[in-house]
Design a protein around this motif. Structure first.
Motif, PDB file in Angstrom:
ATOM      1  N   CYS A 105     -38.158  47.105 -38.380  1.00 60.98           N
ATOM      2  CA  CYS A 105     -37.835  46.240 -37.242  1.00 60.98           C
ATOM      3  C   CYS A 105     -37.171  44.936 -37.670  1.00 60.98           C
ATOM      4  N   GLY A 106     -36.921  44.082 -36.674  1.00 67.53           N
ATOM      5  CA  GLY A 106     -36.211  42.848 -36.938  1.00 67.53           C
ATOM      6  C   GLY A 106     -34.751  43.141 -37.247  1.00 67.53           C
ATOM      7  N   ALA A 107     -34.110  42.237 -37.980  1.00 61.53           N
ATOM      8  CA  ALA A 107     -32.689  42.399 -38.291  1.00 61.53           C
ATOM      9  C   ALA A 107     -32.449  42.913 -39.702  1.00 61.53           C
ATOM     10  N   SER A 108     -33.484  42.972 -40.527  1.00 56.46           N
ATOM     11  CA  SER A 108     -33.291  43.242 -41.953  1.00 56.46           C
ATOM     12  C   SER A 108     -32.536  44.538 -42.219  1.00 56.46           C
ATOM     13  N   ARG A 109     -32.881  45.611 -41.534  1.00 59.98           N
ATOM     14  CA  ARG A 109     -32.233  46.885 -41.834  1.00 59.98           C
ATOM     15  C   ARG A 109     -30.806  46.956 -41.311  1.00 59.98           C
ATOM     16  N   TRP A 110     -30.447  46.072 -40.391  1.00 60.08           N
ATOM     17  CA  TRP A 110     -29.152  46.182 -39.721  1.00 60.08           C
ATOM     18  C   TRP A 110     -28.083  45.277 -40.318  1.00 60.08           C
ATOM     19  N   THR A 111     -28.485  44.229 -40.997  1.00 61.98           N
ATOM     20  CA  THR A 111     -27.520  43.257 -41.494  1.00 61.98           C
ATOM     21  C   THR A 111     -26.728  43.795 -42.683  1.00 61.98           C
ATOM     22  N   GLY A 112     -25.496  43.299 -42.820  1.00 63.50           N
ATOM     23  CA  GLY A 112     -24.724  43.596 -44.021  1.00 63.50           C
ATOM     24  C   GLY A 112     -25.261  42.881 -45.235  1.00 63.50           C
ATOM     25  N   ALA A 113     -26.064  41.834 -45.005  1.00 67.61           N
ATOM     26  CA  ALA A 113     -26.744  41.082 -46.075  1.00 67.61           C
ATOM     27  C   ALA A 113     -25.766  40.480 -47.073  1.00 67.61           C
TER      28      ALA A 113
ATOM     29  N   VAL B 208     -18.596  39.836 -31.691  1.00 70.71           N
ATOM     30  CA  VAL B 208     -18.615  41.266 -32.001  1.00 70.71           C
ATOM     31  C   VAL B 208     -17.643  42.006 -31.088  1.00 70.71           C
ATOM     32  N   ASP B 209     -17.284  43.188 -31.526  1.00 70.94           N
ATOM     33  CA  ASP B 209     -16.398  44.074 -30.775  1.00 70.94           C
ATOM     34  C   ASP B 209     -17.186  44.695 -29.622  1.00 70.94           C
ATOM     35  N   THR B 210     -16.751  44.431 -28.390  1.00 68.94           N
ATOM     36  CA  THR B 210     -17.489  44.938 -27.232  1.00 68.94           C
ATOM     37  C   THR B 210     -17.431  46.460 -27.117  1.00 68.94           C
ATOM     38  N   ARG B 211     -16.516  47.114 -27.809  1.00 72.99           N
ATOM     39  CA  ARG B 211     -16.388  48.574 -27.715  1.00 72.99           C
ATOM     40  C   ARG B 211     -17.219  49.311 -28.751  1.00 72.99           C
ATOM     41  N   ALA B 212     -17.782  48.578 -29.710  1.00 72.01           N
ATOM     42  CA  ALA B 212     -18.436  49.215 -30.857  1.00 72.01           C
ATOM     43  C   ALA B 212     -19.633  50.055 -30.427  1.00 72.01           C
ATOM     44  N   THR B 213     -19.868  51.108 -31.175  1.00 71.51           N
ATOM     45  CA  THR B 213     -21.025  51.975 -30.931  1.00 71.51           C
ATOM     46  C   THR B 213     -22.106  51.770 -31.971  1.00 71.51           C
ATOM     47  N   LYS B 214     -21.971  50.758 -32.791  1.00 72.65           N
ATOM     48  CA  LYS B 214     -22.927  50.455 -33.840  1.00 72.65           C
ATOM     49  C   LYS B 214     -23.353  48.997 -33.745  1.00 72.65           C
ATOM     50  N   PRO B 215     -24.538  48.650 -34.255  1.00 70.04           N
ATOM     51  CA  PRO B 215     -24.956  47.247 -34.278  1.00 70.04           C
ATOM     52  C   PRO B 215     -24.134  46.427 -35.277  1.00 70.04           C
ATOM     53  N   ASP B 216     -24.219  45.116 -35.125  1.00 60.77           N
ATOM     54  CA  ASP B 216     -23.633  44.173 -36.082  1.00 60.77           C
ATOM     55  C   ASP B 216     -22.133  44.411 -36.293  1.00 60.77           C
ATOM     56  N   ALA B 217     -21.426  44.711 -35.210  1.00 59.82           N
ATOM     57  CA  ALA B 217     -19.994  45.014 -35.286  1.00 59.82           C
ATOM     58  C   ALA B 217     -19.180  43.724 -35.203  1.00 59.82           C
ATOM     59  N   VAL B 218     -19.360  42.865 -36.187  1.00 58.79           N
ATOM     60  CA  VAL B 218     -18.753  41.526 -36.168  1.00 58.79           C
ATOM     61  C   VAL B 218     -17.249  41.614 -36.413  1.00 58.79           C
ATOM     62  N   ILE B 219     -16.507  40.816 -35.658  1.00 53.35           N
ATOM     63  CA  ILE B 219     -15.073  40.678 -35.867  1.00 53.35           C
ATOM     64  C   ILE B 219     -14.813  39.403 -36.657  1.00 53.35           C
ATOM     65  N   TRP B 220     -14.496  39.587 -37.909  1.00 55.79           N
ATOM     66  CA  TRP B 220     -14.140  38.459 -38.763  1.00 55.79           C
ATOM     67  C   TRP B 220     -12.631  38.214 -38.648  1.00 55.79           C
ATOM     68  N   GLY B 221     -12.227  37.004 -38.834  1.00 56.23           N
ATOM     69  CA  GLY B 221     -10.803  36.749 -38.946  1.00 56.23           C
ATOM     70  C   GLY B 221     -10.199  35.859 -37.884  1.00 56.23           C
ATOM     71  N   HIS B 222     -11.039  35.166 -37.090  1.00 50.04           N
ATOM     72  CA  HIS B 222     -10.488  34.326 -36.026  1.00 50.04           C
ATOM     73  C   HIS B 222      -9.533  33.265 -36.558  1.00 50.04           C
ATOM     74  N   ASN B 223      -9.703  32.891 -37.836  1.00 49.08           N
ATOM     75  CA  ASN B 223      -8.804  31.899 -38.438  1.00 49.08           C
ATOM     76  C   ASN B 223      -7.342  32.349 -38.410  1.00 49.08           C
ATOM     77  N   TYR B 224      -7.119  33.654 -38.410  1.00 49.91           N
ATOM     78  CA  TYR B 224      -5.789  34.187 -38.706  1.00 49.91           C
ATOM     79  C   TYR B 224      -5.097  34.787 -37.487  1.00 49.91           C
ATOM     80  N   GLY B 225      -5.356  34.189 -36.348  1.00 57.50           N
ATOM     81  CA  GLY B 225      -4.725  34.552 -35.090  1.00 57.50           C
ATOM     82  C   GLY B 225      -5.176  33.540 -34.070  1.00 57.50           C
ATOM     83  N   ILE B 226      -5.394  33.988 -32.842  1.00 62.63           N
ATOM     84  CA  ILE B 226      -5.947  33.109 -31.815  1.00 62.63           C
ATOM     85  C   ILE B 226      -7.091  33.829 -31.118  1.00 62.63           C
ATOM     86  N   VAL B 227      -8.002  33.049 -30.534  1.00 69.48           N
ATOM     87  CA  VAL B 227      -9.073  33.595 -29.705  1.00 69.48           C
ATOM     88  C   VAL B 227      -8.914  32.992 -28.315  1.00 69.48           C
ATOM     89  N   ILE B 228      -8.868  33.857 -27.304  1.00 68.55           N
ATOM     90  CA  ILE B 228      -8.712  33.404 -25.920  1.00 68.55           C
ATOM     91  C   ILE B 228      -9.931  33.818 -25.100  1.00 68.55           C
TER      92      ILE B 228
END
Length: 478
Positions: free
Chosen positions: A49-57, A252-272
């Motif tokens: 339980c918790g986040a330990s098993r799900w994180t990329g660590a 995170v990606d709203t379409r993802a079918t897995k936990p912890d689906a983080v979208i890295w890279g906001h520095n290199y484009g724009i976020v609206i």
């Protein structure tokens, strides 16, 4: 000793709890002394339980497993001096030993050299992550724990309150079993390692504030983090630490079918946002120094719905690559901004206007992703300070975004030995805490340290507890 009497009770089976229990067991074994442990876990056997098993660590370590030497100063800066500096320094001293310990217990660490993203970590563009993520660490630690016959694991058992003697010394935990009945477990020492209060909507509303009910959890195991450890400690007079209105969240990606689906890279484009408006300086600082705050801003002020948009200039460099691998979905791709707007379901004219104005505002400095390059915009309501390259090279790409809750900041105050500190500054006799239940972060989270501190202070506390058990002088400290 009764069947429900132990030398140590550990509440929680994540990184902090497992490291405490295992190091206690191993130290007792080295001392050739008895030491009986109970692990109390609200989740089902094998669920982890918790986040330990799900994180990329991700770990803030270099190729040689040395810790980032600048992290302590970063903590002082973002917390405005409120963080426990001595605690931070102890983590900095002990992190490498912790990583080596985990490696020796069967976890393979990947030393990742990052060639595309400027890291603020002073680790020569390296960071470390376990092959298999947090799941690999938890599996390895639990395998070793289960090899000891003097450890009892109480699955589907929720800790409810602390038991005390007539002087207020902790001597056990009252628990609720899966059949709904209460039971008492006894021990002279109790370690609270049950995480934050991410899964408790009442506490989130009380401490963090409005609209927390709109935040989804980044990992399913967080539903068990209901703040019981915090409640129990507060009930016996524990002091607190950390920003109670603060949280760590990620886009995170709203379409993802897995936990912890983080979208890295906001520095290199724009976020609206959902109105096609930029709302945050995506190039304010390094990626890992801003990925949290842009998520919080999207949630608090922009309906928690947005999009990351970039073009071939970025994607040709990063794909295939680590930056976008945490989602299981490919980016939405289009040959024109008009086509992209249609695929995103946003108003075409608004998106074209935002991108045209952004492109026109970019200066002509060269783009250099490996430094704060000063390639910025001017004249916009929200300017971008670095890496502001025009989005004019098709194909164009986008990820739909929402912020999800990773962990809470507020927790109990502990001393450098992980003893819970009372409101008068004295340690609460027999009560210990480690991991995300302990308050450390204020305002912002300098990343890749939460896993490390849970592992490190769990390791150190387990050793200390075993040594105290078999040392009359150590036991007499409290």
């Amino acid at each position: 000793m009764t069947p429900l009497s132990y030398d140590l009770i550990v509440v929680g089976s994540g990184f902090a709890g497992c490291m405490t229990a295992l190091n206690f067991l191993e130290t007792c074994q080295r001392l050739n002394k008895p030491g009986r442990v109970a692990i109390v876990e609200a989740g089902k056997e094998g669920e982890r339980c918790g986040a330990s098993r799900w994180t990329g660590a991700f770990l803030r370590l270099g190729h040689d497993l040395a810790f980032d030497e600048d992290w302590v100063q970063e903590m002082i800066q973002v917390s405005n001096g409120q963080a426990d500096v001595e605690y931070c320094r102890k983590l900095a001293r002990e992190a490498k030993t912790t990583a080596e310990y985990v490696e020796k217990h069967g976890v393979n660490f990947v030393r990742h050299e990052e060639k595309n993203v400027l890291l603020e970590f002073k680790t020569n563009q390296y960071f470390v992550m376990p092959d298999g993520g947090g799941w690999a660490i938890i599996q390895a630690l639990m395998k070793h724990i289960e090899s000891f016959d003097n450890c009892a694991i109480h699955w589907e058992t929720e800790a409810r309150s602390l038991l005390t003697d007539h002087q207020g010394r902790i001597n056990g935990v009252q628990v609720r079993r899966s059949n709904g009945l209460l039971d008492n477990l006894y021990a002279p020492d109790v370690m609270l390692a049950s995480g934050g209060f991410e899964g408790n909507r009442e506490m989130l509303a009380k401490y963090v504030g409005p609209k927390t009910h709109e935040l989804q959890l980044i990992a399913p195991g967080l539903k068990y983090n209901r703040g019981q450890g915090l409640k129990m400690a507060l009930d016996v007079g524990a002091e607190t630490a950390g920003s109670f209105d603060g949280i760590h969240s990620e886009l995170v990606d709203t379409r993802a079918t897995k936990p912890d689906a983080v979208i890295w890279g906001h520095n290199y484009g724009i976020v609206i946002n959902d109105s096609c408006e930029r709302f945050y300086d995506e190039g304010k600082r390094h990626l890992f120094a801003t990925f949290e705050m842009i998520a919080v801003e999207l949630w608090r002020h922009h309906h928690n719905k947005g999009f990351f948009i970039t073009d071939a200039t970025t994607m040709d460099r990063f794909r295939p690559g680590w930056v976008y691998q945490t989602t299981d979905q490919d980016p939405i791709q289009a040959s024109s901004i008009a086509e992209l707007a249609g695929k995103l379901g946003v108003e075409q004219a608004k998106l074209q206007k935002t991108i045209s104005e952004y492109n026109a505002a970019c200066n002509d400095r060269p783009l250099d992703l490996m430094k704060l390059d000063g390639k910025a915009t001017t004249g916009l309501k929200v300017n971008k300070s670095n890496w502001a390259h025009p989005l004019d090279r098709p194909p164009f790409y986008a990820f739909p975004l929402t912020a999800q809750l990773t962990f809470t900041y507020g927790g109990v105050k502990v001393n450098l030995d992980s003893q819970v500190v009372a409101t008068n500054g004295a340690p609460v006799p027999g009560l210990w805490a480690t991991g995300e239940l302990t308050g450390l972060y204020y305002n912002e989270y300098p990343p890749a340290t939460s896993v490390l501190r849970s592992l490190t202070f769990g390791r150190l506390a387990g050793i200390t507890l075993a040594q105290r058990l078999h040392s009359p002088q150590g036991r007499a400290v409290l």
